[in-house]
Write an enzyme that holds these catalytic residues in place. Structure first.
Site, mmCIF file in Angstrom:
data_model
loop_
_atom_site.group_PDB
_atom_site.id
_atom_site.type_symbol
_atom_site.label_atom_id
_atom_site.label_comp_id
_atom_site.label_asym_id
_atom_site.label_seq_id
_atom_site.Cartn_x
_atom_site.Cartn_y
_atom_site.Cartn_z
ATOM 1 N N HIS A 163 64.040 -40.944 44.207
ATOM 2 C CA HIS A 163 64.860 -39.754 44.481
ATOM 3 C C HIS A 163 64.043 -38.658 45.181
ATOM 4 O O HIS A 163 64.361 -37.472 45.076
ATOM 5 C CB HIS A 163 65.484 -39.192 43.198
ATOM 6 C CG HIS A 163 66.238 -40.204 42.405
ATOM 7 N ND1 HIS A 163 67.544 -40.557 42.682
ATOM 8 C CD2 HIS A 163 65.856 -40.985 41.344
ATOM 9 C CE1 HIS A 163 67.954 -41.482 41.834
ATOM 10 N NE2 HIS A 163 66.948 -41.759 41.017
ATOM 11 N N SER A 191 55.534 -27.019 70.455
ATOM 12 C CA SER A 191 56.758 -26.272 70.712
ATOM 13 C C SER A 191 56.642 -25.530 72.045
ATOM 14 O O SER A 191 55.549 -25.160 72.468
ATOM 15 C CB SER A 191 56.990 -25.274 69.576
ATOM 16 O OG SER A 191 57.918 -24.289 69.947
#
Length: 495
Positions: free
Chosen positions: A152, A273
């Site tokens: 999980h 970026s």
């Protein structure tokens, strides 16, 4: 003859309609196979004396003289039409008119697609085996590294990096096994089936299949021209492999984030970026993750086209082919890049070990210890340790300290008997490395099993490469035999 396919039955043609139904725009991958098929078919016709030696020699000479890379003619419907039309212009209809005697575009295209598909399945198996080889190198390099195991996406139990990587390896091994199984069903020849019913022309289908490197025949003529389950199976195998690669890419993306910090991907597979100069984005892994969706989309398109077709050939089948090439192309490229990313990734063993320091992921082993050493039923041991974890979180204590202080009281309330564990015993039970070394079950994360797994996995890679090599060699040998037959018989009577 302006359009040999229309003959005298259908005379008028619309350019818009012709362009709409044409496959010439995506026939490039099968062009070389169509030439080989024409060669093999003409050799079979000559062998059974269905055509004269002169016709066979002229047709074979024409086919052998075609350039290795054909310039596709957008004015033709498909590569089959283009080659025959070109042959009629070059050597005349009196000779080239026999090239399609006893065969149809239906069996020819099904054969050509199978020939290209089998080659691409070998390419994908090669690329996936490359992923496995990069995984083995990582395991060798980081055989002692410990990290959190997750369920999980929450810390669950300690594992080794080798254990995590070996899970990847086994998934990829099943992908390769699926490709091997699919290959045998793809590598069957439809040639000699003609349009759907077979042909009265004397043709030795086994001889043609042998010349083209096939392992056998698709026996039923109608099935051989109308079935595309081999394409669906090939794309399905590719899609399952892409799901595995996508899951791997997802973890590389997570692990390279600041929150995890377990690894750094090489610059070659990253980007910065356009505005934020500090960024290092895992763009190749992200694209692999996205390509999985593309391959699943191609597969869905193929199933949607094939699902409601009546038996025998329908032009709908033509639309399946580009989906197949796209799916296999994306899978091969994704696997190739995944192998390169794994090979160049830098794992931070200390960061992985630090992440275990306060995560209480050895709590399961504490519960097991209560069962084995103090004979507490497991469900009660589970409850005891669960309460100790809650206490440690509420009080901001390490699990070891919480257990040392509260174990007798908690165990007395839950079982009726107080369990006392001294600090040295607790420290040993809660130590991540020691808990891993206590794992006894086959396939577990005991570090002592790493060497054995490396030997086993290396053997699997060797077997994969041997299978790939045998099949590549078999196809290469068949191609050489075909060329030799063509060279031998261009100017001789075939016996």
């Amino acid at each position: 003859m302006s359009n040999i396919l229309r003959g005298n039955r259908v005379k008028r043609s619309s350019k818009r309609a012709n362009d709409f139904i044409s496959s010439i725009g995506f026939d490039s991958p099968i062009t070389k196979h169509v030439v080989s098929i024409n060669m093999a078919h003409m050799l079979a016709l000559a062998r059974s004396k269905e055509v004269t030696p002169g016709v066979a020699s002229a047709c074979l000479a024409f086919l052998d003289g075609l350039p290795a890379v054909l310039q596709l003619d957008s004015s033709t419907e498909d590569v089959h039409h283009m080659i025959e039309q070109h042959a009629i212009r070059e050597i005349g209809v009196d000779t080239a008119g026999f090239m399609n005697f006893g065969k149809s575009r239906n069996d020819q295209v099904a054969t050509a697609i199978r020939m290209e598909a089998r080659a691409r399945l070998l390419d994908l198996a090669t690329a996936l085996t490359g992923v496995q080889e990069s995984i083995i190198r990582l395991i060798r390099k980081h055989r002692a590294a410990i990290m959190p195991g997750y369920t999980h996406l929450q810390h669950a139990q300690p594992v080794t990096l080798a254990h995590h990587m070996q899970a990847y390896f086994d998934a990829i091994q099943r992908d390769v096994a699926r490709l091997m199984q699919a290959y045998d069903r793809v590598n069957l020849s439809p040639m000699g089936s003609a349009a759907l019913a077979g042909t009265s022309v004397r043709l030795d289908r086994d001889y043609v299949a042998s010349l083209l490197g096939f392992g056998g025949l698709v026996e039923n003529a109608m099935d051989s021209v109308s079935s595309r389950d081999f394409a669906l199976e090939s794309a399905s195998a590719a899609a399952i492999a892409m799901v595995d690669l996508s899951r791997m890419a997802e973890e590389l993306i997570l692990w390279s984030s600041s929150e995890f910090g377990f690894l750094e991907l090489a610059d070659e597979y990253s980007a910065t970026s356009s505005i934020m100069p500090q960024k290092k984005n895992p763009v190749v892994a992200e694209t692999i993750r996205a390509k999985c969706g593309s391959v699943l989309g191609e597969l869905t398109g193929m199933f949607s086209i094939a699902k409601a077709l009546p038996n025998s050939y329908n032009l709908d089948l033509q639309e399946i082919t580009p989906h197949l090439w796209n799916a296999l192309d994306d899978a091969v490229e994704s696997a190739t890049l995944m192998a390169e990313m794994f090979s160049s990734a830098k794992f931070d063993e200390q960061a992985m070990r630090r992440s275990l320091a306060t995560d209480m992921s050895t709590a399961t082993e504490l519960a097991n210890h209560l069962v084995e050493r103090y004979h507490v039923p497991f469900r009660q041991a589970h409850a005891i340790v669960g309460e100790l974890v809650r206490f440690s979180l509420d009080k901001g204590l390490a699990l070891e300290q919480a257990a040392s202080e509260e174990m007798p009281k908690v165990s007395k309330r839950i079982t009726g008997n107080a369990v006392k564990i001294d600090k040295d015993e607790l420290r040993s039970v809660l130590d991540a490395l020691k808990t891993l070394k206590m794992i006894r079950s086959a396939g577990g994360s005991n570090p002592l099993s790493v060497s054995r797994l490396i030997v086993k996995d290396s053997k699997s890679v060797g077997q994969n490469n041997s299978w790939i090599g045998r099949n590549r060699g078999s196809l290469g040998d068949a191609d050489e035999r075909l060329k030799k037959q063509v060279r031998t018989n261009k100017n001789e009577v075939i016996t």
